[in-house]
Structures are given as structure tokens and as C-alpha cells.
Design an enzyme around this catalytic site. Structure first.
Site, PDB file in Angstrom:
ATOM      1  N   ARG A  15      20.118  30.048  61.692  1.00 52.15           N
ATOM      2  CA  ARG A  15      19.194  30.910  61.151  1.00 52.15           C
ATOM      3  C   ARG A  15      18.455  30.416  59.703  1.00 52.15           C
ATOM      4  O   ARG A  15      17.592  30.992  59.316  1.00 52.15           O
ATOM      5  CB  ARG A  15      19.557  32.298  60.905  1.00 52.15           C
ATOM      6  CG  ARG A  15      19.623  32.890  62.257  1.00 52.15           C
ATOM      7  CD  ARG A  15      20.355  34.541  62.551  1.00 52.15           C
ATOM      8  NE  ARG A  15      21.904  34.474  62.238  1.00 52.15           N
ATOM      9  CZ  ARG A  15      22.647  35.383  62.302  1.00 52.15           C
ATOM     10  NH1 ARG A  15      21.993  36.407  62.123  1.00 52.15           N
ATOM     11  NH2 ARG A  15      24.014  35.305  61.955  1.00 52.15           N
ATOM     12  N   THR A  78      34.116  34.392  64.774  1.00 50.35           N
ATOM     13  CA  THR A  78      34.824  34.488  63.442  1.00 50.35           C
ATOM     14  C   THR A  78      36.282  34.759  63.899  1.00 50.35           C
ATOM     15  O   THR A  78      37.261  34.655  62.846  1.00 50.35           O
ATOM     16  CB  THR A  78      34.151  35.531  62.844  1.00 50.35           C
ATOM     17  OG1 THR A  78      34.146  36.808  63.737  1.00 50.35           O
ATOM     18  CG2 THR A  78      32.704  35.608  62.205  1.00 50.35           C
ATOM     19  N   GLU A 158      29.659  45.061  67.485  1.00 51.29           N
ATOM     20  CA  GLU A 158      28.511  44.185  67.048  1.00 51.29           C
ATOM     21  C   GLU A 158      27.091  44.745  67.549  1.00 51.29           C
ATOM     22  O   GLU A 158      27.375  45.192  68.772  1.00 51.29           O
ATOM     23  CB  GLU A 158      28.870  42.666  67.636  1.00 51.29           C
ATOM     24  CG  GLU A 158      29.788  42.062  66.916  1.00 51.29           C
ATOM     25  CD  GLU A 158      29.687  41.987  65.379  1.00 51.29           C
ATOM     26  OE1 GLU A 158      28.631  41.442  64.785  1.00 51.29           O
ATOM     27  OE2 GLU A 158      30.495  42.487  64.643  1.00 51.29           O
ATOM     28  N   ALA A 425       1.872  -0.077  11.244  1.00 52.37           N
ATOM     29  CA  ALA A 425       1.012   0.670  12.550  1.00 52.37           C
ATOM     30  C   ALA A 425       0.724  -0.587  13.545  1.00 52.37           C
ATOM     31  O   ALA A 425       0.196  -1.299  13.194  1.00 52.37           O
ATOM     32  CB  ALA A 425       0.129   1.565  11.984  1.00 52.37           C
TER      33      ALA A 425
HETATM   34  C1  UD1 Z   1      29.696  38.932  61.061  1.00 54.93           C
HETATM   35  C2  UD1 Z   1      30.392  40.176  61.635  1.00 54.93           C
HETATM   36  C3  UD1 Z   1      29.606  41.450  61.437  1.00 54.93           C
HETATM   37  C4  UD1 Z   1      29.386  41.770  60.171  1.00 54.93           C
HETATM   38  C5  UD1 Z   1      28.696  40.711  59.514  1.00 54.93           C
HETATM   39  C6  UD1 Z   1      28.439  40.796  57.975  1.00 54.93           C
HETATM   40  C7  UD1 Z   1      31.635  39.259  63.432  1.00 54.93           C
HETATM   41  C8  UD1 Z   1      31.743  39.035  64.797  1.00 54.93           C
HETATM   42  N1  UD1 Z   1      30.713  39.962  63.004  1.00 54.93           N
HETATM   43  O1  UD1 Z   1      28.632  38.818  61.686  1.00 54.93           O
HETATM   44  O2  UD1 Z   1      30.319  42.699  62.091  1.00 54.93           O
HETATM   45  O3  UD1 Z   1      28.395  43.050  60.021  1.00 54.93           O
HETATM   46  O4  UD1 Z   1      29.408  39.494  59.520  1.00 54.93           O
HETATM   47  O5  UD1 Z   1      27.950  39.787  57.256  1.00 54.93           O
HETATM   48  O6  UD1 Z   1      32.747  38.766  62.933  1.00 54.93           O
HETATM   49  N2  UD1 Z   1      32.298  31.584  60.903  1.00 54.93           N
HETATM   50  C9  UD1 Z   1      33.106  30.405  61.068  1.00 54.93           C
HETATM   51  N3  UD1 Z   1      33.377  29.933  62.528  1.00 54.93           N
HETATM   52  C10 UD1 Z   1      32.690  30.697  63.337  1.00 54.93           C
HETATM   53  C11 UD1 Z   1      31.793  31.551  63.267  1.00 54.93           C
HETATM   54  C12 UD1 Z   1      31.598  31.950  61.927  1.00 54.93           C
HETATM   55  O7  UD1 Z   1      33.684  29.920  60.303  1.00 54.93           O
HETATM   56  O8  UD1 Z   1      32.916  30.219  64.476  1.00 54.93           O
HETATM   57  C13 UD1 Z   1      32.095  31.820  59.552  1.00 54.93           C
HETATM   58  C14 UD1 Z   1      30.447  31.572  59.193  1.00 54.93           C
HETATM   59  O9  UD1 Z   1      30.407  30.406  58.556  1.00 54.93           O
HETATM   60  C15 UD1 Z   1      30.304  32.812  58.212  1.00 54.93           C
HETATM   61  C16 UD1 Z   1      31.277  33.797  58.652  1.00 54.93           C
HETATM   62  O10 UD1 Z   1      32.120  33.390  59.488  1.00 54.93           O
HETATM   63  O11 UD1 Z   1      30.616  32.595  56.979  1.00 54.93           O
HETATM   64  C17 UD1 Z   1      30.428  35.194  59.443  1.00 54.93           C
HETATM   65  O12 UD1 Z   1      29.803  34.492  60.379  1.00 54.93           O
HETATM   66  P1  UD1 Z   1      28.455  34.889  61.138  1.00 54.93           P
HETATM   67  O13 UD1 Z   1      27.776  34.251  62.289  1.00 54.93           O
HETATM   68  O14 UD1 Z   1      27.513  34.844  59.951  1.00 54.93           O
HETATM   69  O15 UD1 Z   1      28.727  36.539  61.402  1.00 54.93           O
HETATM   70  P2  UD1 Z   1      27.557  37.552  61.328  1.00 54.93           P
HETATM   71  O16 UD1 Z   1      26.763  37.389  62.777  1.00 54.93           O
HETATM   72  O17 UD1 Z   1      26.967  37.736  60.312  1.00 54.93           O
HETATM   73 CA    CA Z   2      26.756  36.582  58.633  1.00 51.98          CA
END
Ligand code: UD1
Ligand code: CA
Length: 464
Positions: A15, A78, A158, A425
Site C-alpha cells: 500500500r 504475521t 481482523e 583584481a
Molecule cells: C496488523 C494486525 C492488526 C493490527 C495492525 C496494527 C495481524 C494479522 N494484524 O495488521 O490486528 O491492528 O497490525 O498496525 O497481525 N509482516 C511480516 N511478514 C508477513 C506479514 C507481515 O514480517 O508475512 C510484518 C510487516 O512487515 C509489518 C508487520 O508485520 O511490519 C504488520 O504487518 P501488516 O501487513 O502491516 O499488518 P496489518 O494489516 O497492519
Molecule cells: Ca500495519
């Protein structure tokens, strides 16, 4: 029990629409990963494990030595990331903090109190949550009983998997957690990808733990810690909050700012009390500003030193050193390797590169000084140029003490001007000028008497 930290930084951050890993994006002078590492420091971690994936090499390069870097490939969510992160820790018999690399507004103090509250409660996990008037996009905190934030935490849902009633919940997950390491390791293996995105969600661990009879706590922190970075808009929002905090700290310490909303100071910058920072000033990287200095309006200083009582305005400084009481600008460009010693001046429209300007020497107007050494108490006349480049190599210019370089002198390097010497100069100086001598290179002036009259007559005749 010792604290260990797992930082989740593998995500692409689709995004953001830059094509670069989200954790490499910068806010107030630190990348998002550097902010996460900074926040992690607050709990004095015995071990840190950083999960990298997208642009793994660049992200790993930001990790200091002693930090374990583990690769998550492919990125399956995550929960999967946390499980990979745990593999980077030597011991799971620890308190494990999970920190996403996209929540830079979480304060070190809040993380410390989250860990303290977790230790005091004996819960299996403690979640950092915030109450947001608009919870759109975040995971909602589910509680037992009537669902009000008084009940016990029972899970996280979520947004895309939530019912309309659950979406109405305003307490959201920051994605910052503290776990009992062994219980986390056990529960994470039970997470499935049975959800709208077919990802392994870390959030599911909370429901798994409570279903197994463990208790989970939550600490609600202030709303301004709850913004995550998923879009450019949020990155800008978060950077503004971080800058506001940095400026508030300096104001508190005795730095004057006429309009703090127009002052941009990076996290690594130090500004002494008793300085004045005027609008549209950018103090970047490792810049330092000494006591009593006045900086701005309109200064961009990167990795530079501005010493006590110096005055810098409308100028750009890059890896430059400005000595005590030195005066810079308006409209100077001080490039890498510029050292202005005490009491010097780089005035209007002056560019200086890789040069030392000695104590009390002045370059007041319209000059280019590159690869030069200027001694003390010398004056470089207006529009002087060090001709330092022959198209192949850079050459040095040396100017001694108490020298007077005449206006519009071209100093063709390599060349040395001795102590107490002068240049005439408009001279193109290609040979060394000895101590105390005048170097002058130009033809004698001749005046043609009555020229204007003769010229007028000739012109009138031609016009007939
Ligand atoms: C996540 C939470 C959500 C929370 C929000 C807060 C989950 C499923 N959801 O959503 O409940 O409200 O954060 O900001 O956890 N990442 C990895 N590997 C992956 C996926 C993500 O390392 O496979 C890392 C991303 O780089 C990032 C973090 O995890 O730093 C969060 O991932 P992101 O996809 O931004 O989660 P959100 O959809 O924001
Ligand atoms: Ca996030």
C-alpha cells in the site's frame, strides 16, 4: 526473566506504492526498522531477532551486530513471520516482545510499562491496544461478557473477518505484544490460514491461548501511539507526530523556535540549549548545533556541525563544519569537507568544497573555493574562483595567513599564495605568489580620450 524482542519487518508494504520494503521508509531521520530497534532498546533485550523478507539485504544491512536476522520467504502473514522470528532466538524461555516495524509512534515508555504489566499479571500474553474513534483497518480486541473493554480479552478479529457488531468495537490491536516465550512457541504452531487473506495471523494466537485456558491482558495506551504506517498518508502523519515530539523535547530543554511547525529536526540531531532555530530549517542526519547559534530561516544542514554562536541563514550545508562565531549566508552552499574555523565568514552566494578556511578569514561574496587551504586573517575578494579541475584531476590551492586575494581572481591550481601576499583584481594566477608579494596578471590599462564623441559622430554618419 530476560526480555527478547522479535521485530516483524519482512512485509513489502504494497500500500506504500513505492516498490520498496516498508521498513526502509524514513520518518524524522530514521527508517521504520530503526524506529522499531530504538523502541526495542527500551526493554533492555537479551536477544533481538529481526524478520526480513522483501529487500532482505537492504533491511538486514540496517541491523546492528548482535541482532539475529532471519529470512521469511515467502511471506505468509504475521503469525508465520513470528514463528520465523522465534527461530532466530537462542532461548524461548524468556519474555518475548513482538514489535511490528510499522508502528514507530509507540513510545519506549509505553513498551516498558507493557512489559512491567505483563510481568506483574502472570498472563500468557499482554497486548498493547488503543481506543480509536475511527478503528477502520485495524484488528479489533474481543472481550468476554458484554464486550465492553472491562471484560477479559478473548481474542482479536481482523477487520476483513469481523462481523458488523465486531467492527463497531473501537479498541484496536497495535500489533505490539508481550508473550511468555514458551507458550507463544506452542500456540504459534496451531495457527491456520483459515481467513479472508489465507494468511497465518499472529492475532489468532490470542484466541488459541484463551481457548486453552490461559489469561491474556491488555494495556491501553494513548491514541497518538496507535497509528500504523501502511500508506504514504500515514507515513506523513506519523513523521509529523515524531517531529512534534522531537521539537517539544528541544523546546523543553531551552531551544527557541519562532514556529516549531516549520522546523524539521531528525532523531539523530543534537541542539544545545540557548540556540534559536528559525522557520523552514532542516537539521538532518547527525547534525549538531552549539549553544547560542542562530540557524535559519531556510537552512538545510545534513551531517554538519554548527558551533556555538555561529549564525547560518538561507544556506545548504552537507557534511560541513561551521566554527564558533562563524557567519554563513545568505545563499551559501557548503559541501562535504568544508571546515570554517572560528570567526570566519562564507557570505552571499559562496560555494565551498573540501576546504579549510582558517580563523577569522573571510570569503564574503560570490566565490567558489574547492580543494583549498586558507590560512588565518585572510580575505578572499568577491567572485574569486579556485580553478581546481583540469577535466581529469582535482588540484589544491594554498592561501597563507593575512592574504588579500583581489576581486575576480582565478587561482589556477595547483598554486600557492604565500603569507601576507596580494593578488591583483581580475588576475588569472597560474604561478605561486611568494610571501609578501603582489601577484598581478593583466595588461596595462589605456584610455582613449574623446572616444564617446568620435563614436557618436561615426554612428551618425553611417545613419545618413
Ligand atoms: C496488523 C494486525 C492488526 C493490527 C495492525 C496494527 C495481524 C494479522 N494484524 O495488521 O490486528 O491492528 O497490525 O498496525 O497481525 N509482516 C511480516 N511478514 C508477513 C506479514 C507481515 O514480517 O508475512 C510484518 C510487516 O512487515 C509489518 C508487520 O508485520 O511490519 C504488520 O504487518 P501488516 O501487513 O502491516 O499488518 P496489518 O494489516 O497492519
Ligand atoms: Ca500495519
Amino acid at each position: 526473566m530476560s526480555n527478547s524482542v522479535v521485530i516483524l519487518a519482512a512485509g513489502k508494504g504494497t500500500r506504500m506504492r513505492t516498490g520498496h520494503a516498508k521498513s526502509l521508509h524514513v520518518a524524522a531521520g530514521r527508517t521504520l526498522l530503526e524506529w522499531a530497534l530504538h523502541i526495542a532498546d527500551a526493554v533492555d533485550p537479551a536477544e533481538i531477532s529481526v524478520v526480513v523478507g522483501h529487500e532482505a539485504d537492504q533491511v538486514a544491512a540496517m541491523c546492528p551486530s548482535g541482532v539475529a536476522v532471519v529470512t521469511q520467504e515467502p511471506q505468509l502473514g504475521t503469525g508465520h513471520a513470528t514463528s520465523v522470528g522465534l527461530s532466530g532466538l537462542k532461548s524461548l524461555d524468556a519474555t518475548v516482545v513482538v514489535l511490528p516495524a510499522d508502528m514507530p509512534l509507540v513510545t519506549p515508555a509505553s513498551l516498558r510499562s507493557l512489559v512491567a504489566s505483563h510481568a506483574a499479571s502472570g498472563d500468557a500474553a499482554t497486548i498493547m491496544t488503543v481506543e480509536l474513534p475511527d478503528p477502520t483497518g485495524y484488528g479489533r480486541i474481543l472481550r468476554t461478557g458484554n464486550g465492553a473493554s472491562g471484560g477479559n480479552v478473548s481474542g482479536i478479529v481482523e477487520e476483513r473477518d469481523a462481523t458488523p457488531q465486531q467492527r463497531a468495537i473501537t479498541e484496536v490491536n497495535t500489533s505490539v505484544y508481550v508473550f511468555d516465550g514458551l507458550l507463544l512457541a506452542d500456540a504459534i504452531d496451531k495457527v491456520t490460514d483459515d481467513n479472508d487473506q489465507s494468511e497465518y495471523y499472529l492475532t489468532d494466537v490470542i484466541g488459541i491461548l484463551t481457548a486453552e485456558g490461559h489469561s491474556v491482558g491488555a494495556v491501553i495506551v494513548s491514541e497518538d501511539e496507535g497509528t500504523g504506517v501502511n500508506t504514504q498518508g500515514q507515513l506523513a502523519e506519523v513523521a509529523a507526530v515524531l517531529r512534534g515530539r522531537i521539537n517539544a523535547g528541544f523546546l523543553e530543554a531551552g531551544v527557541a523556535m519562532t514556529d516549531p511547525s516549520r522546523v524539521y529536526i531528525d532523531a539523530g540531531v543534537s541542539v544545545s540549549p540557548g540556540t534559536t532555530i528559525l522557520p523552514d530549517t532542516y537539521l538532518l542526519g547527525s547534525t549538531t548545533v552549539g549553544e547560542g547559534a542562530i540557524v535559519g530561516p531556510s537552512v538545510e544542514a545534513r551531517d554538519s556541525t554548527i558551533s556555538a554562536n555561529a549564525h547560518v541563514r538561507y544556506s545548504v550545508l552537507d557534511n560541513a563544519v561551521v566554527g564558533e562565531r562563524a557567519v554563513v549566508g545568505p545563499y551559501s552552499y557548503l559541501r562535504p569537507g568544508t571546515v570554517l574555523e572560528e570567526g570566519t565568514k562564507a557570505g552571499a552566494y559562496v560555494e565551498i568544497k573540501a576546504s579549510v578556511i582558517g580563523r577569522n578569514s573571510k570569503v564574503p561574496h560570490l566565490s567558489y573555493i574547492g580543494d583549498a587551504e586558507v590560512g588565518e586573517d585572510s580575505n578572499v575578494g568577491a567572485a574569486t574562483v579556485t580553478v581546481n579541475y583540469d577535466g581529469y584531476n582535482k588540484h589544491k590551492t594554498k592561501i597563507g595567513d593575512r592574504v588579500r586575494i583581489g576581486s575576480d581572481t582565478m587561482l589556477v591550481a595547483p598554486v600557492t599564495i604565500g603569507d601576507d601576499a596580494y593578488t591583483g583584481a581580475g588576475s588569472v594566477i597560474t604561478q605561486d605568489v611568494p610571501d609578501g608579494a603582489l601577484g598581478v596578471e593583466r595588461s596595462d590599462q589605456r584610455n582613449i580620450e574623446g572616444y564617446a564623441e568620435k563614436h557618436r559622430k561615426r554612428a551618425e554618419k553611417e545613419a545618413e
